[in-house]
Scaffold this motif. Structure first.
Motif, mmCIF file in Angstrom:
data_model
loop_
_atom_site.group_PDB
_atom_site.id
_atom_site.type_symbol
_atom_site.label_atom_id
_atom_site.label_comp_id
_atom_site.label_asym_id
_atom_site.label_seq_id
_atom_site.Cartn_x
_atom_site.Cartn_y
_atom_site.Cartn_z
ATOM 1 N N PRO A 205 0.830 -1.211 0.000
ATOM 2 C CA PRO A 205 0.000 0.000 0.000
ATOM 3 C C PRO A 205 0.868 1.265 0.000
ATOM 4 O O PRO A 205 2.014 1.240 0.474
ATOM 5 C CB PRO A 205 -0.792 -0.112 1.303
ATOM 6 C CG PRO A 205 -0.754 -1.560 1.664
ATOM 7 C CD PRO A 205 0.577 -2.053 1.167
ATOM 8 N N ASN A 206 0.311 2.356 -0.485
ATOM 9 C CA ASN A 206 1.042 3.635 -0.493
ATOM 10 C C ASN A 206 1.503 3.954 0.921
ATOM 11 O O ASN A 206 0.764 3.779 1.882
ATOM 12 C CB ASN A 206 0.127 4.759 -0.971
ATOM 13 C CG ASN A 206 -0.458 4.477 -2.342
ATOM 14 O OD1 ASN A 206 -1.141 3.487 -2.520
ATOM 15 N ND2 ASN A 206 -0.180 5.329 -3.295
ATOM 16 N N ILE A 207 2.717 4.442 1.014
ATOM 17 C CA ILE A 207 3.268 4.724 2.345
ATOM 18 C C ILE A 207 4.323 5.803 2.236
ATOM 19 O O ILE A 207 5.037 5.892 1.228
ATOM 20 C CB ILE A 207 3.876 3.442 2.956
ATOM 21 C CG1 ILE A 207 4.438 3.722 4.346
ATOM 22 C CG2 ILE A 207 4.918 2.813 2.058
ATOM 23 C CD1 ILE A 207 4.757 2.485 5.146
ATOM 24 N N CYS A 208 4.408 6.648 3.264
ATOM 25 C CA CYS A 208 5.527 7.564 3.346
ATOM 26 C C CYS A 208 5.831 7.885 4.806
ATOM 27 O O CYS A 208 4.974 7.750 5.681
ATOM 28 C CB CYS A 208 5.281 8.847 2.551
ATOM 29 S SG CYS A 208 3.898 9.789 3.136
ATOM 30 N N ILE A 209 7.070 8.276 5.036
ATOM 31 C CA ILE A 209 7.507 8.702 6.359
ATOM 32 C C ILE A 209 8.244 10.014 6.158
ATOM 33 O O ILE A 209 9.091 10.114 5.264
ATOM 34 C CB ILE A 209 8.453 7.656 6.991
ATOM 35 C CG1 ILE A 209 7.694 6.347 7.210
ATOM 36 C CG2 ILE A 209 9.043 8.175 8.298
ATOM 37 C CD1 ILE A 209 8.591 5.166 7.465
ATOM 38 N N ALA A 210 7.899 11.015 6.953
ATOM 39 C CA ALA A 210 8.541 12.321 6.795
ATOM 40 C C ALA A 210 9.244 12.704 8.093
ATOM 41 O O ALA A 210 8.741 12.426 9.183
ATOM 42 C CB ALA A 210 7.491 13.376 6.436
ATOM 43 N N ASP A 211 10.409 13.325 7.944
ATOM 44 C CA ASP A 211 11.168 13.747 9.123
ATOM 45 C C ASP A 211 11.925 15.035 8.788
ATOM 46 O O ASP A 211 12.510 15.149 7.715
ATOM 47 C CB ASP A 211 12.157 12.630 9.505
ATOM 48 C CG ASP A 211 12.822 12.910 10.840
ATOM 49 O OD1 ASP A 211 12.204 13.578 11.696
ATOM 50 O OD2 ASP A 211 13.968 12.447 11.042
ATOM 51 N N TRP A 212 11.856 16.007 9.692
ATOM 52 C CA TRP A 212 12.587 17.270 9.514
ATOM 53 C C TRP A 212 13.765 17.263 10.473
ATOM 54 O O TRP A 212 13.608 16.925 11.640
ATOM 55 C CB TRP A 212 11.694 18.467 9.837
ATOM 56 C CG TRP A 212 10.503 18.602 8.928
ATOM 57 C CD1 TRP A 212 9.371 17.860 8.974
ATOM 58 C CD2 TRP A 212 10.345 19.535 7.861
ATOM 59 N NE1 TRP A 212 8.495 18.264 7.984
ATOM 60 C CE2 TRP A 212 9.071 19.297 7.287
ATOM 61 C CE3 TRP A 212 11.148 20.552 7.319
ATOM 62 C CZ2 TRP A 212 8.584 20.037 6.215
ATOM 63 C CZ3 TRP A 212 10.651 21.279 6.251
ATOM 64 C CH2 TRP A 212 9.384 21.018 5.701
ATOM 65 N N ASP A 213 14.959 17.658 9.985
ATOM 66 C CA ASP A 213 16.099 17.694 10.895
ATOM 67 C C ASP A 213 16.317 19.113 11.407
ATOM 68 O O ASP A 213 15.568 20.040 11.079
ATOM 69 C CB ASP A 213 17.351 17.098 10.250
ATOM 70 C CG ASP A 213 17.920 17.976 9.140
ATOM 71 O OD1 ASP A 213 17.494 19.152 9.005
ATOM 72 O OD2 ASP A 213 18.788 17.486 8.401
ATOM 73 N N GLY A 214 17.351 19.282 12.236
ATOM 74 C CA GLY A 214 17.609 20.565 12.887
ATOM 75 C C GLY A 214 17.898 21.692 11.913
ATOM 76 O O GLY A 214 17.736 22.866 12.254
ATOM 77 N N SER A 215 18.332 21.340 10.701
ATOM 78 C CA SER A 215 18.622 22.398 9.730
ATOM 79 C C SER A 215 17.397 22.704 8.872
ATOM 80 O O SER A 215 17.520 23.338 7.832
ATOM 81 C CB SER A 215 19.780 21.963 8.832
ATOM 82 O OG SER A 215 19.331 20.980 7.919
ATOM 83 N N ASN A 216 16.235 22.194 9.317
ATOM 84 C CA ASN A 216 14.989 22.411 8.586
ATOM 85 C C ASN A 216 14.997 21.738 7.227
ATOM 86 O O ASN A 216 14.446 22.234 6.262
ATOM 87 C CB ASN A 216 14.709 23.913 8.432
ATOM 88 C CG ASN A 216 13.213 24.174 8.477
ATOM 89 O OD1 ASN A 216 12.462 23.407 9.096
ATOM 90 N ND2 ASN A 216 12.782 25.222 7.808
ATOM 91 N N LYS A 217 15.650 20.595 7.191
ATOM 92 C CA LYS A 217 15.663 19.812 5.956
ATOM 93 C C LYS A 217 14.682 18.659 6.105
ATOM 94 O O LYS A 217 14.635 17.993 7.130
ATOM 95 C CB LYS A 217 17.073 19.276 5.693
ATOM 96 C CG LYS A 217 17.145 18.385 4.471
ATOM 97 C CD LYS A 217 18.587 18.069 4.107
ATOM 98 C CE LYS A 217 18.606 17.150 2.884
ATOM 99 N NZ LYS A 217 19.954 17.051 2.324
#
Lengths: 768, 287
Positions: A205-217
């Motif tokens: 199934p469609n899936i994604c994981i998102a994460d922002w690091d300290g440099s706003n990336k």
């Protein structure tokens, strides 16, 4: 499977051999990393609230109870996400059409559209919180049928675009003089064909994981065919430079075209992660893959052709209407490709074809293996069969007579290379003893008097690459390591097709190293060269060519270095299987490692080859010969045997090519007989959004498939003449089944899926 | 997956008490192949699950020529499917078991679970009804035995009172002069819910049908008996014309609905076709 006629008297070491796939061990041991295997510290789980109404304005949306629910960390609605109008598909082709989607809108256009998203500390809590979101709707009149949607006064879905619920202006192709053609015709056939709404039902199934690091990336792990497109559209909608978005794709559990859109949850996943400053994972349920995924465009095709008594076609007049669902997505591409394709397959000088694509209040349809062509060739091939029947001629012979051939104008506008289709038909006729089958005794088996047996032939052609709709570009970087091993960097996604194995074979062959010595790095937009995405049956053709160019450059550098060490001229040496040898004296050689490795304090050579390739297009061809049993009492059609004869140019990996063909046939059997994602025409509700009632054929339902792969018409555009094979097999199987059913029971069907009820009804009408 | 509380029952008494005390939304859990899917798909609201797998004595299978075949609530479909006795004496049950879900599902799912779910399309119910099976029901005050044909009161509903538990099923012995068949009709050959299922169990004495039961699945609120069709066939030689008339009668007796799987008309047609075919197949035992 058997293979015949090598096209070039070149001795291949690796290409054309079914080497062990580079991912096979990981996959069978369960070690292969899919997006769902990624687990990050502190990760939250996101879920979407979906509308249970087909067309409505959101009057109010109250998330206070959901926000207060223990474990819930954030809730997003149209009131607090960026309101950026964007393309449904981040695809260059769709970029030529209307931007018609928001991440979340204050309006719902189909049953199942997302209206809010929740992030919580567990999937269960997120799911429970969805029930606490209170949405008040102002219902709007809805339209579920494309014919109704284009009538004056129909409810309008979008304020943008050409208007009248059209996704794009009608696509028109005119050649020759259709009226003059019809005037010359000995007889005319006219029919209306229609196709259901098959769904790709990819395993993952469609899936994604998102994460922002300290440099706003932002880093996104995702199951997508188009990682660089995802990067681009996320950056655009979120207002970030490309350096601040990194997209990672490792293994994928299929896509079949449908994973080249940008989905609501992918934006929301990034926004929820931003809001909570924690990683967020969003994964579709199987139900969501239907309501919020992408299916094939349902279609209606009106086809009128004039024929001469010798079976040749003198005029073709055709109108196609594709149902785009609530948003444009790949509608423009599908309509353009499907409409243009209808100019070809069977030769005709006088054609007038019009393709339309229409919005309705139904789930979004998008890209899917066979991209618009499944629909148009179903009509073309069946009507060709009908013409043969009318003339009392053998349909295979009539199709052979009309088959496109060398020099004919292809749908893309350039000349067809070779005689692929003719060769496939001829080869199939001989391989299965078609003539004898046609003349067989048709008396039913006394033990099974209710069974009728039939044979049918269906034909197709399909382009590798999306040219001319998209001017494509393939890229590859090949690095030679100091121990003689090689690393290929590619952006091509690995949907599960074995593409990376084929690319490694091409690199090994061209560079002159062993297949085992080539490693492939893929799926990291920060690392690999830009890639257009895995679609249009083009990975081996397009990226394979780029990899061959890159490997060729690396090879030149290796040979230069080796020539110095062997103290000969570059022209006197060659590389093969990891050795560089003197051509005149094959016993005199050094390994690639010795040629480029460090010696006497001098560091190893830094050898990097870059390849960029901008192709036009090639066409692959197939004829499928299919045997069915029709139970005249139950209406059940069983596909017993299929002999698919394909021309795919140079075959890189025979077993992988065969696998593509068998898989396409399985999907095509489903679409033709059992699979249809059904939308209630009164409410817009999905009636079978799950694998219980969406009936895909399983292993027990598969016929015997005797694949024949020909290298009859290699195309100079691909590596050593290789062409695509991904989409082709799903196109010819459908008409071959419909034609076989006719052969069995004397009834013509102009639609799919052909259900047991349809069969019984038609038999009764015939008897009456 | 929605959250639920898990309880492990040590005895029937314990399980029964939990069912009563934990209130509504409490369900027994054995194979879990239906229940867990229903929880995940949000088709059933479940707060408590009572696992009965640790209760002793529910896993037995016995057979004798007078009492017949008896199996407990924890006996899986797969175990019965592979049993030589079932293969030899109950080809109808064997066909139903082998058609349920997939091999993996059958190795978890229990026959009693399939019955207690009370789906009109459950594959195991028609042949068991045609064979005259009965269910053993435990309650904290007494035990009772109910013919399977009287067990169901509607889709998903049974005669079970709160705290009652089905402990097993008994199928009468398979006589040497019996013929049995179960035909399942669907769109594919595995992982399929019946569009229509027809079971026939009959007895032949000197070329005459002395008894016959026809059970129809997925064409009514519960699995139905085609009793008028049966009556037309009893005492006849089951010649083609009589079978045809009886099959037509069975079509009148069923009460199918239309849904995404099939129309009511098609289901009714299939009752006719499959009844004829099932009788023919049951008679093949004597050929």
């Amino acid at each position: 499977m058997n293979m015949t006629t090598p096209i070039e008297k070149r001795e291949f070491k690796i290409v054309g051999k079914s080497v062990k796939r580079d991912d096979v061990l990981e996959k069978v041991t369960g070690e292969a990393q899919y997006t769902g295997d990624v687990k990050l510290p502190g990760m939250l789980y996101g879920k979407m609230k979906r509308a249970a109404v087909a067309h409505a304005r959101i009057k109010s949306i109250d998330v206070s109870k959901a926000l207060a629910y223990p474990g819930v960390k954030a809730v997003l609605t149209h009131e607090n996400v960026p309101r950026v109008l964007h393309y449904g598909s981040p695809h260059p082709r769709s970029a030529s059409c209307t931007k018609d989607q928001y991440i979340l809108d204050d309006r719902v256009r189909f049953w199942g559209e997302g209206v809010a998203a929740v992030a919580a500390i567990s999937e269960e809590i997120a799911d429970e919180a969805l029930d606490l979101i209170e949405v008040e709707y102002e219902p709007l009149p809805a339209v579920f049928d494309p014919d109704e949607a284009v009538k004056p006064g129909a409810p309008i879905l979008h304020e943008v675009g050409p208007g009248g619920n059209l996704v794009l202006d009608p696509v028109r192709v005119n050649r020759g003089d259709v009226e003059a053609g019809f005037a010359e015709a000995d007889f005319v056939l006219e029919g209306v064909f229609s196709g259901g709404r098959p769904h790709p039902a990819y395993m993952e199934p469609n899936i994604c994981i998102a994460d922002w690091d300290g440099s706003n990336k932002l880093t996104v792990w995702i199951s997508t065919q188009t990682s660089f497109m995802v990067r681009g559209i996320l950056a655009e909608v979120l207002g970030l430079p490309l350096t601040k978005v990194r997209v990672l794709v490792d293994h994928m559990g299929g896509g079949f075209g449908a994973k080249q859109d940008c989905f609501q949850h992918e934006f929301l996943c990034a926004l929820l992660a931003k809001e909570t400053r924690r990683p967020v994972k969003m994964e579709f349920t199987r139900h969501e893959t239907f309501v919020a995924g992408r299916a094939r465009h349902p279609c209606k095709v009106w086809l009128k052709q004039g024929f001469r008594n010798d079976g040749t076609i003198v005029a073709r007049d055709m109108k196609l209407v594709y149902d785009s669902g609530a948003y444009g997505s790949h509608g423009p591409g599908v309509t353009t490709v499907g409409t243009n394709a209808a100019t070809s397959l069977y030769r005709c000088e006088n054609v007038r074809i019009e393709g339309r694509c229409v919005y309705t209040n139904t789930p979004i349809t998008g890209a899917f293996r066979g991209y618009g062509v499944v629909q148009s060739y179903y009509a073309l091939d069946i009507q060709m069969d009908e013409a043969a029947e009318r003339l009392g001629l053998d349909p295979a012979e009539v199709k052979l007579k009309n088959a496109v051939r060398q020099g004919d104008i292809a749908p893309s506008g350039h000349a067809i290379v070779g005689h692929g289709l003719e060769t496939c038909i001829k080869h199939g006729i001989d391989a299965i003893g078609w003539k004898k089958l046609r003349e067989r005794d048709r008396t039913p088996d006394p033990k099974r008097p209710h069974i009728r047996k039939g044979w049918g032939v269906g034909c197709e052609m399909h382009g590798s690459s999306a040219y001319p709709g998209i001017k494509e570009q393939g890229n590859a970087t090949v690095k030679v390591n100091e121990d003689g091993t090689v690393t290929l960097l590619t952006g091509a996604a690995g949907l599960g097709t074995g593409a990376h194995t084929a690319l490694a074979q091409i690199v090994a062959e061209e560079l002159g190293v062993r297949f085992e010595d080539v490693g492939v790095i893929h799926g990291d937009t920060d690392v690999v060269p830009w890639d257009i995405g895995a679609f249009a049956s083009h990975t081996t053709y397009l990226v394979g060519s780029a990899a061959k160019i890159a490997a060729g450059k690396a090879r030149e550098a290796v040979l230069e270095r080796a020539a110095m060490k062997l103290q000969v001229q570059v022209g006197e040496i060659d590389a093969s299987e990891g050795r560089v040898f003197v051509i005149a004296e094959p016993g005199r050689f050094i390994s690639v490692a010795e040629a480029i490795g460090p010696s006497k304090g001098i560091p190893a050579a830094n050898i990097v080859g870059n390849g960029t390739y901008e192709p036009t297009k090639s066409y692959s061809f197939a004829a499928h010969f299919t045997e069915v049993d029709v139970d005249t009492e139950t209406g059940i059609v069983e596909v017993k045997r299929v002999i698919p004869v394909h021309d795919v140019g140079r075959v890189i990996h025979p077993i992988a090519a065969q696998g593509q063909i068998e898989g396409g046939i399985q999907q095509g059997i489903g679409h033709t007989l059992t699979e249809d994602y059904v939308i209630d025409k009164k409410t817009g509700r999905s009636l079978n959004a799950g694998l219980v009632d969406y009936k895909m054929p399983l292993s027990m339902d598969m016929p015997d498939i005797e694949t024949i792969i020909l290298e009859a018409a290699p195309d100079p555009g691909g590596p050593w003449g290789a062409k695509g094979v991904g989409e082709d097999p799903i196109i010819a199987i459908g008409p071959s089944i419909a034609n076989a059913i006719h052969d069995a029971i004397g009834v013509r069907f102009h639609h799919y899926p052909i259900t047991p009820e349809d069969i019984l009804k038609a038999l009764r009408e015939k008897d009456a | 997956m929605r959250r639920f509380d898990y309880h492990r029952a040590e005895t029937l008494e314990h399980a029964s008490r939990l069912l009563t005390e934990l209130g509504d939304d409490t369900f027994l859990f054995a194979g879990g192949t239906d229940l867990l899917v229903e929880i995940r798909e949000r088709l059933r609201r479940v707060r408590n699950v009572v696992d009965i797998k640790a209760i002793p004595g529910l896993s037995d299978i016995t057979y004798d020529e007078t009492r017949g075949l008896t199996f407990g609530a924890l006996v899986t479909v797969g175990r019965l499917e592979r049993l030589p006795l079932v293969r030899q004496r109950y080809p109808n049950l064997r066909a139903a078991f082998a058609s349920l879900g997939s091999i993996q599902v059958r190795n978890r799912a229990t026959v009693v679970g399939n019955i207690c779910r009370a789906s009109p399309s459950a594959d195991t119910i028609p042949p068991l009804i045609a064979d005259g099976a009965f269910v053993h029901i435990y309650s904290r005050t007494d035990m009772r035995v109910v013919p399977l044909s009287e067990f169901f009161t509607g889709p998903g509903r049974t005669v079970l009172a709160k705290g009652e538990i089905v402990t097993g099923i008994t199928v009468p012995p398979a006589a040497d002069n019996s013929g049995k068949a179960y035909l399942k009709h669907g769109r594919r050959k595995a992982m399929e819910l019946s569009t229509v299922g027809v079971a026939v169990s009959l007895l032949m004495e000197e070329g005459v049908c002395s008894d016959i039961r026809i059970a129809l699945g997925a064409v009514g609120a519960t699995v139905l008996r085609a009793s008028q069709a049966e009556a037309m066939l009893r005492g006849t030689a089951l010649d083609a014309a009589t079978v045809k008339s009886a099959a037509d009668k069975a079509m009148e007796e069923c009460t199918p609905i239309s849904n995404v799987r099939a129309s009511a008309d098609y289901r009714r047609d299939m009752v006719g076709v499959l009844t004829g075919r099932a009788i023919k197949q049951a008679l093949e035992t004597f050929a």
